[in-house]
Write a protein that holds these residues in place. Sequence first.
Motif, PDB file in Angstrom:
ATOM      1  N   GLY A  34       0.784  -1.229   0.000  1.00  0.00           N
ATOM      2  CA  GLY A  34       0.000   0.000   0.000  1.00  0.00           C
ATOM      3  C   GLY A  34       0.815   1.279   0.000  1.00  0.00           C
ATOM      4  O   GLY A  34       0.276   2.348  -0.215  1.00  0.00           O
ATOM      5  N   SER A  35       2.107   1.194   0.256  1.00  0.00           N
ATOM      6  CA  SER A  35       2.926   2.407   0.276  1.00  0.00           C
ATOM      7  C   SER A  35       4.313   2.104  -0.280  1.00  0.00           C
ATOM      8  O   SER A  35       4.638   0.967  -0.597  1.00  0.00           O
ATOM      9  N   LYS A  36       5.113   3.145  -0.371  1.00  0.00           N
ATOM     10  CA  LYS A  36       6.468   2.996  -0.901  1.00  0.00           C
ATOM     11  C   LYS A  36       7.503   2.902   0.215  1.00  0.00           C
ATOM     12  O   LYS A  36       8.697   3.044  -0.041  1.00  0.00           O
ATOM     13  N   ARG A  37       7.071   2.660   1.441  1.00  0.00           N
ATOM     14  CA  ARG A  37       8.025   2.596   2.552  1.00  0.00           C
ATOM     15  C   ARG A  37       9.001   1.438   2.385  1.00  0.00           C
ATOM     16  O   ARG A  37      10.166   1.563   2.741  1.00  0.00           O
ATOM     17  N   THR A  38       8.568   0.322   1.843  1.00  0.00           N
ATOM     18  CA  THR A  38       9.464  -0.818   1.616  1.00  0.00           C
ATOM     19  C   THR A  38      10.549  -0.446   0.613  1.00  0.00           C
ATOM     20  O   THR A  38      11.734  -0.701   0.840  1.00  0.00           O
ATOM     21  N   VAL A  39      10.157   0.167  -0.478  1.00  0.00           N
ATOM     22  CA  VAL A  39      11.114   0.559  -1.511  1.00  0.00           C
ATOM     23  C   VAL A  39      12.097   1.580  -0.955  1.00  0.00           C
ATOM     24  O   VAL A  39      13.303   1.493  -1.204  1.00  0.00           O
ATOM     25  N   ASN A  40      11.600   2.531  -0.176  1.00  0.00           N
ATOM     26  CA  ASN A  40      12.474   3.550   0.401  1.00  0.00           C
ATOM     27  C   ASN A  40      13.485   2.939   1.367  1.00  0.00           C
ATOM     28  O   ASN A  40      14.664   3.315   1.357  1.00  0.00           O
ATOM     29  N   ALA A  41      13.056   2.006   2.205  1.00  0.00           N
ATOM     30  CA  ALA A  41      13.965   1.370   3.162  1.00  0.00           C
ATOM     31  C   ALA A  41      15.030   0.551   2.444  1.00  0.00           C
ATOM     32  O   ALA A  41      16.216   0.591   2.806  1.00  0.00           O
ATOM     33  N   LEU A  42      14.639  -0.176   1.412  1.00  0.00           N
ATOM     34  CA  LEU A  42      15.605  -0.986   0.682  1.00  0.00           C
ATOM     35  C   LEU A  42      16.534  -0.119  -0.163  1.00  0.00           C
ATOM     36  O   LEU A  42      17.708  -0.459  -0.350  1.00  0.00           O
ATOM     37  N   THR A  43      16.046   1.010  -0.642  1.00  0.00           N
ATOM     38  CA  THR A  43      16.903   1.945  -1.362  1.00  0.00           C
ATOM     39  C   THR A  43      17.953   2.541  -0.430  1.00  0.00           C
ATOM     40  O   THR A  43      19.126   2.653  -0.800  1.00  0.00           O
ATOM     41  N   ARG A  44      17.540   2.905   0.789  1.00  0.00           N
ATOM     42  CA  ARG A  44      18.505   3.413   1.781  1.00  0.00           C
ATOM     43  C   ARG A  44      19.550   2.350   2.110  1.00  0.00           C
ATOM     44  O   ARG A  44      20.732   2.660   2.273  1.00  0.00           O
ATOM     45  N   ARG A  45      19.139   1.088   2.159  1.00  0.00           N
ATOM     46  CA  ARG A  45      20.081   0.005   2.443  1.00  0.00           C
ATOM     47  C   ARG A  45      21.116  -0.105   1.339  1.00  0.00           C
ATOM     48  O   ARG A  45      22.313  -0.248   1.600  1.00  0.00           O
ATOM     49  N   ILE A  46      20.680  -0.022   0.107  1.00  0.00           N
ATOM     50  CA  ILE A  46      21.611  -0.105  -1.020  1.00  0.00           C
ATOM     51  C   ILE A  46      22.566   1.084  -1.017  1.00  0.00           C
ATOM     52  O   ILE A  46      23.776   0.926  -1.213  1.00  0.00           O
ATOM     53  N   VAL A  47      22.044   2.278  -0.769  1.00  0.00           N
ATOM     54  CA  VAL A  47      22.893   3.475  -0.731  1.00  0.00           C
ATOM     55  C   VAL A  47      23.922   3.372   0.385  1.00  0.00           C
ATOM     56  O   VAL A  47      25.104   3.694   0.183  1.00  0.00           O
ATOM     57  N   LEU A  48      23.514   2.905   1.561  1.00  0.00           N
ATOM     58  CA  LEU A  48      24.460   2.737   2.662  1.00  0.00           C
ATOM     59  C   LEU A  48      25.516   1.686   2.343  1.00  0.00           C
ATOM     60  O   LEU A  48      26.693   1.858   2.671  1.00  0.00           O
ATOM     61  N   SER A  49      25.115   0.600   1.696  1.00  0.00           N
ATOM     62  CA  SER A  49      26.072  -0.447   1.335  1.00  0.00           C
ATOM     63  C   SER A  49      27.104   0.063   0.344  1.00  0.00           C
ATOM     64  O   SER A  49      28.307  -0.177   0.502  1.00  0.00           O
ATOM     65  N   VAL A  50      26.652   0.784  -0.663  1.00  0.00           N
ATOM     66  CA  VAL A  50      27.577   1.336  -1.660  1.00  0.00           C
ATOM     67  C   VAL A  50      28.482   2.378  -1.015  1.00  0.00           C
ATOM     68  O   VAL A  50      29.691   2.419  -1.284  1.00  0.00           O
ATOM     69  N   ALA A  51      27.929   3.211  -0.132  1.00  0.00           N
ATOM     70  CA  ALA A  51      28.736   4.222   0.554  1.00  0.00           C
ATOM     71  C   ALA A  51      29.804   3.567   1.425  1.00  0.00           C
ATOM     72  O   ALA A  51      30.949   4.046   1.483  1.00  0.00           O
ATOM     73  N   LEU A  52      29.463   2.476   2.100  1.00  0.00           N
ATOM     74  CA  LEU A  52      30.440   1.772   2.927  1.00  0.00           C
ATOM     75  C   LEU A  52      31.560   1.189   2.072  1.00  0.00           C
ATOM     76  O   LEU A  52      32.742   1.324   2.407  1.00  0.00           O
ATOM     77  N   ILE A  53      31.209   0.567   0.971  1.00  0.00           N
ATOM     78  CA  ILE A  53      32.223  -0.014   0.083  1.00  0.00           C
ATOM     79  C   ILE A  53      33.135   1.082  -0.469  1.00  0.00           C
ATOM     80  O   ILE A  53      34.368   0.942  -0.469  1.00  0.00           O
ATOM     81  N   LEU A  54      32.552   2.186  -0.927  1.00  0.00           N
ATOM     82  CA  LEU A  54      33.354   3.281  -1.456  1.00  0.00           C
ATOM     83  C   LEU A  54      34.243   3.899  -0.384  1.00  0.00           C
ATOM     84  O   LEU A  54      35.392   4.268  -0.654  1.00  0.00           O
ATOM     85  N   ALA A  55      33.737   4.014   0.837  1.00  0.00           N
ATOM     86  CA  ALA A  55      34.541   4.566   1.933  1.00  0.00           C
ATOM     87  C   ALA A  55      35.720   3.663   2.250  1.00  0.00           C
ATOM     88  O   ALA A  55      36.837   4.150   2.502  1.00  0.00           O
ATOM     89  N   ILE A  56      35.513   2.355   2.235  1.00  0.00           N
ATOM     90  CA  ILE A  56      36.607   1.420   2.506  1.00  0.00           C
ATOM     91  C   ILE A  56      37.642   1.466   1.387  1.00  0.00           C
ATOM     92  O   ILE A  56      38.853   1.493   1.651  1.00  0.00           O
ATOM     93  N   VAL A  57      37.198   1.510   0.145  1.00  0.00           N
ATOM     94  CA  VAL A  57      38.131   1.588  -0.980  1.00  0.00           C
ATOM     95  C   VAL A  57      38.916   2.897  -0.924  1.00  0.00           C
ATOM     96  O   VAL A  57      40.136   2.917  -1.124  1.00  0.00           O
ATOM     97  N   PHE A  58      38.244   3.991  -0.639  1.00  0.00           N
ATOM     98  CA  PHE A  58      38.912   5.289  -0.553  1.00  0.00           C
ATOM     99  C   PHE A  58      39.921   5.324   0.594  1.00  0.00           C
ATOM    100  O   PHE A  58      41.042   5.818   0.425  1.00  0.00           O
TER     101      PHE A  58
END
Length: 76
Positions: A34-58
């Motif tokens: 009924g809402s986009k809260r699931t998509v928003n939560a999973l999008t935040r998870r993906i963004v955090l995962s990519v940010a963590l990987i990029l931070a470790i590589v940097f």
Amino acid sequence: MNQSLKTLLVIAFLIAIIWNLGAGLYYMLVDKGGSKRTVNALTRRIVLSVALILAIVFAAWMGWIDFHGVGSNPGR
């Protein structure tokens, strides 16, 4: 930056990633599409995962962290 602060930063990222994964599951079960809260939560998870990987590589590129060689074969 000392070692314990680096470790706490990575752990904080992992906790936030797991929290958003759990939130996505909860919203999926409660909202029933009924809402986009699931998509928003999973999008935040993906963004955090990519940010963590990029931070470790940097950080490795800058020399702030060193990889300890798990899985390497010193006999070769």
